[in-house]
Design a protein around this motif. Structure first.
Motif, PDB file in Angstrom:
ATOM      1  N   LEU A  82       0.857  -1.185   0.000  1.00 27.37           N
ATOM      2  CA  LEU A  82       0.000   0.000   0.000  1.00 27.37           C
ATOM      3  C   LEU A  82       0.895   1.238   0.000  1.00 27.37           C
ATOM      4  N   ILE A  83       0.479   2.284  -0.686  1.00 30.17           N
ATOM      5  CA  ILE A  83       1.237   3.541  -0.688  1.00 30.17           C
ATOM      6  C   ILE A  83       0.529   4.512   0.252  1.00 30.17           C
ATOM      7  N   TRP A  84       1.142   4.723   1.421  1.00 34.61           N
ATOM      8  CA  TRP A  84       0.562   5.599   2.440  1.00 34.61           C
ATOM      9  C   TRP A  84       1.130   7.011   2.298  1.00 34.61           C
ATOM     10  N   ILE A  85       0.239   7.995   2.407  1.00 37.56           N
ATOM     11  CA  ILE A  85       0.637   9.415   2.298  1.00 37.56           C
ATOM     12  C   ILE A  85       0.137  10.150   3.534  1.00 37.56           C
ATOM     13  N   TRP A  86       0.916  11.110   3.977  1.00 38.71           N
ATOM     14  CA  TRP A  86       0.530  11.961   5.121  1.00 38.71           C
ATOM     15  C   TRP A  86       0.225  13.353   4.578  1.00 38.71           C
ATOM     16  N   PRO A  87      -1.055  13.716   4.468  1.00 34.97           N
ATOM     17  CA  PRO A  87      -1.376  15.019   3.865  1.00 34.97           C
ATOM     18  C   PRO A  87      -1.273  16.202   4.824  1.00 34.97           C
ATOM     19  N   GLY A  88      -0.993  15.934   6.110  1.00 36.61           N
ATOM     20  CA  GLY A  88      -0.972  17.012   7.105  1.00 36.61           C
ATOM     21  C   GLY A  88       0.416  17.568   7.348  1.00 36.61           C
ATOM     22  N   ASP A  89       0.649  18.002   8.598  1.00 39.28           N
ATOM     23  CA  ASP A  89       1.922  18.591   8.993  1.00 39.28           C
ATOM     24  C   ASP A  89       3.004  17.501   8.945  1.00 39.28           C
ATOM     25  N   PRO A  90       4.018  17.654   8.080  1.00 38.12           N
ATOM     26  CA  PRO A  90       5.019  16.588   7.924  1.00 38.12           C
ATOM     27  C   PRO A  90       5.767  16.284   9.223  1.00 38.12           C
ATOM     28  N   ALA A  91       5.872  17.279  10.113  1.00 41.03           N
ATOM     29  CA  ALA A  91       6.600  17.063  11.368  1.00 41.03           C
ATOM     30  C   ALA A  91       5.895  16.023  12.244  1.00 41.03           C
ATOM     31  N   LEU A  92       4.614  15.799  12.007  1.00 44.48           N
ATOM     32  CA  LEU A  92       3.845  14.867  12.846  1.00 44.48           C
ATOM     33  C   LEU A  92       3.749  13.471  12.232  1.00 44.48           C
ATOM     34  N   ALA A  93       4.319  13.291  11.033  1.00 44.42           N
ATOM     35  CA  ALA A  93       4.161  12.018  10.314  1.00 44.42           C
ATOM     36  C   ALA A  93       5.031  10.926  10.931  1.00 44.42           C
ATOM     37  N   ASP A  94       4.405  10.015  11.671  1.00 45.36           N
ATOM     38  CA  ASP A  94       5.138   8.926  12.309  1.00 45.36           C
ATOM     39  C   ASP A  94       4.746   7.605  11.640  1.00 45.36           C
ATOM     40  N   PRO A  95       5.673   6.981  10.898  1.00 48.18           N
ATOM     41  CA  PRO A  95       5.333   5.723  10.204  1.00 48.18           C
ATOM     42  C   PRO A  95       4.873   4.619  11.149  1.00 48.18           C
ATOM     43  N   GLU A  96       5.245   4.729  12.444  1.00 48.35           N
ATOM     44  CA  GLU A  96       4.797   3.719  13.419  1.00 48.35           C
ATOM     45  C   GLU A  96       3.281   3.706  13.565  1.00 48.35           C
ATOM     46  N   ALA A  97       2.652   4.825  13.203  1.00 48.16           N
ATOM     47  CA  ALA A  97       1.202   4.944  13.389  1.00 48.16           C
ATOM     48  C   ALA A  97       0.398   4.296  12.259  1.00 48.16           C
ATOM     49  N   ILE A  98       1.088   3.780  11.262  1.00 42.53           N
ATOM     50  CA  ILE A  98       0.379   3.148  10.143  1.00 42.53           C
ATOM     51  C   ILE A  98      -0.198   1.812  10.609  1.00 42.53           C
ATOM     52  N   PRO A  99      -1.498   1.587  10.413  1.00 45.25           N
ATOM     53  CA  PRO A  99      -2.075   0.318  10.874  1.00 45.25           C
ATOM     54  C   PRO A  99      -1.529  -0.884  10.095  1.00 45.25           C
ATOM     55  N   ASP A 100      -1.590  -2.032  10.749  1.00 48.40           N
ATOM     56  CA  ASP A 100      -0.984  -3.254  10.214  1.00 48.40           C
ATOM     57  C   ASP A 100      -1.884  -3.929   9.169  1.00 48.40           C
ATOM     58  N   PHE A 101      -1.357  -4.043   7.960  1.00 47.74           N
ATOM     59  CA  PHE A 101      -2.019  -4.816   6.903  1.00 47.74           C
ATOM     60  C   PHE A 101      -1.050  -5.874   6.367  1.00 47.74           C
ATOM     61  N   GLY A 102      -0.250  -6.430   7.298  1.00 49.07           N
ATOM     62  CA  GLY A 102       0.808  -7.363   6.930  1.00 49.07           C
ATOM     63  C   GLY A 102       0.317  -8.618   6.203  1.00 49.07           C
ATOM     64  N   CYS A 103      -0.948  -8.980   6.409  1.00 45.47           N
ATOM     65  CA  CYS A 103      -1.474 -10.171   5.727  1.00 45.47           C
ATOM     66  C   CYS A 103      -1.365 -10.036   4.209  1.00 45.47           C
ATOM     67  N   ARG A 104      -1.321  -8.808   3.721  1.00 46.10           N
ATOM     68  CA  ARG A 104      -1.266  -8.585   2.265  1.00 46.10           C
ATOM     69  C   ARG A 104       0.049  -9.059   1.651  1.00 46.10           C
ATOM     70  N   VAL A 105       1.084  -9.144   2.507  1.00 49.57           N
ATOM     71  CA  VAL A 105       2.389  -9.558   1.984  1.00 49.57           C
ATOM     72  C   VAL A 105       2.901 -10.815   2.691  1.00 49.57           C
ATOM     73  N   ASP A 106       2.047 -11.426   3.502  1.00 50.64           N
ATOM     74  CA  ASP A 106       2.414 -12.642   4.235  1.00 50.64           C
ATOM     75  C   ASP A 106       2.367 -13.827   3.263  1.00 50.64           C
ATOM     76  N   PRO A 107       3.491 -14.574   3.134  1.00 48.77           N
ATOM     77  CA  PRO A 107       3.512 -15.690   2.180  1.00 48.77           C
ATOM     78  C   PRO A 107       2.503 -16.795   2.514  1.00 48.77           C
ATOM     79  N   ALA A 108       1.986 -16.822   3.738  1.00 45.19           N
ATOM     80  CA  ALA A 108       0.978 -17.834   4.087  1.00 45.19           C
ATOM     81  C   ALA A 108      -0.387 -17.493   3.482  1.00 45.19           C
ATOM     82  N   TYR A 109      -0.496 -16.285   2.920  1.00 44.73           N
ATOM     83  CA  TYR A 109      -1.765 -15.822   2.370  1.00 44.73           C
ATOM     84  C   TYR A 109      -1.612 -15.516   0.882  1.00 44.73           C
ATOM     85  N   ARG A 110      -2.730 -15.566   0.201  1.00 47.32           N
ATOM     86  CA  ARG A 110      -2.751 -15.136  -1.195  1.00 47.32           C
ATOM     87  C   ARG A 110      -3.688 -13.914  -1.260  1.00 47.32           C
TER      88      ARG A 110
END
Ligand code: FES
Ligand SMILES: [Fe+2]
Length: 339
Positions: free
Chosen positions: A107-135
């Motif tokens: 997924l391509i995540w963008i932060w449209p607000g104040d760049p100083a507040l953009a913390d990648p840790e805050a991105i919710p987990d969608f790891g199943c999309r790239v988990d080899p156990a899943y298609r």
């Protein structure tokens, strides 16, 4: 018009991006999105600082985005790196705004607000999309409604009984058990449908099985409009953990006040090498999300002017708890930013 700007939003799917720029508006902000020669995605305001041409109509020259109108060139950070006119001066006024980008979980995540507040840790987990156990199969849809109408739609998956009746209706709907779990920045609506005959879709998951099943339709919400559902089915009495299931990406990004982008996907733990199952999921997405849900929410949007002009309040049902909690959370985020 209110948008929550200080948040991560999905602006595109990786497969939509190349060195040919993609023009896409999110939160009323036109963006030019492209992949630089080193593979890193750049997001620039899609307005050239000179005469406001659409940079997304330009092309990459030596890895830099060249404006299609008079040829100014910009790097991925928005700095003007080449001015072909006069003495080639590049004052600060020639810079274009760039936006923080993170490519994660396909997924391509963008932060449209104040760049100083953009913390990648805050991105919710969608790891199943790239988990080899899943298609995973999925795609993109455009819907002419405010994004919140689709959030409401997704936070009550019981709507499938009516909106998706041809594929998802269950004879156990009257035994449906609901629970809403509120966490930190996360709300989950859990649904169990015990001891029903498999719906048309579930029967396909089970390759035609026709004995009673338990089914689960859960969905998780993270701010502002990123949802992951869990559609599971198993022979009656089987623990949920042993079900076959699909984790569904349902991420909405406002485009304007009355339109939104819908990034969807299904990541399944069964038939992972089976192209026929890919087809089952793709046709479900094309029918349910891109047609059936779209028809309902766009009709609601068209009634909004009348509803607002006449001050009509929505009637509440017991199935609305999760959607109401989420809409209050979004309102809180809006108020926080307005303050
Ligand atoms: S409008 Fe972009 S260089 Fe003139
Ligand atoms: Fe739906």
């Amino acid at each position: 018009m209110t948008f929550v700007r200080n948040a991560w939003y999905v602006a595109a799917l990786p497969e939509e991006l190349s060195e040919k720029p993609l023009g896409r508006t999110i939160l009323d902000t036109p963006l030019a999105l492209y992949r630089q020669p080193d593979g890193v995605v750049a997001a620039l305001l899609d307005i050239c600082p000179h005469r406001f041409a659409a940079l997304s109509d330009g092309m990459l020259v030596n890895g830099h985005l060249q404006c299609p109108y008079h040829g100014l060139e910009f790097d991925g950070g928005g700095q003007c790196v080449h001015n072909p006119h006069g003495n080639g001066a590049r004052p600060a006024s020639l810079a274009v705004r760039s936006f923080p980008v993170v490519e994660r979980d396909a997924l391509i995540w963008i932060w449209p607000g104040d760049p100083a507040l953009a913390d990648p840790e805050a991105i919710p987990d969608f790891g199943c999309r790239v988990d080899p156990a899943y298609r995973t199969v999925g795609g993109y849809g455009h819907v002419d409604c405010n994004y919140k109408l689709l959030v409401d739609n997704l936070m009550d998956l019981g709507h499938a009984q009516y909106v998706h009746r041809a594929n998802a209706q269950t004879d156990a709907f009257d035994r449906l058990e609901r629970e809403v779990v509120v966490g930190d920045g996360e709300i989950r609506a859990l649904m169990k449908i015990p001891g029903g005959m498999p719906s048309v879709l579930m029967a396909k998951f089970l390759r035609g099985a026709n004995t009673p099943v338990d089914a689960w339709n859960d969905i998780r919400w993270n701010k502002v409009s990123a949802m992951l559902n869990f559609i599971a089915v198993a022979p009656e009495g089987t623990p949920k953990e042993q079900s076959i299931h699909s984790r569904g990406t349902h991420i909405l990004t406002p485009e304007t006040e009355t339109s939104c982008h819908y990034f969807f996907g299904s990541s399944r733990n069964f038939g992972v090498d089976d192209p026929e199952m890919d087809g089952v999921l793709r046709s479900w997405q094309a029918q349910a999300l891109v047609k059936e849900d779209k028809v309902v929410v766009e009709a609601i949007q068209r009634r909004r002017a009348y509803v607002e002009a006449n001050g009509i309040r929505p009637a509440m049902l017991s199935c609305d708890e999760a959607a109401v909690r989420v809409s209050r959370e979004i309102e809180k985020l809006e108020q926080l930013e307005a303050a």
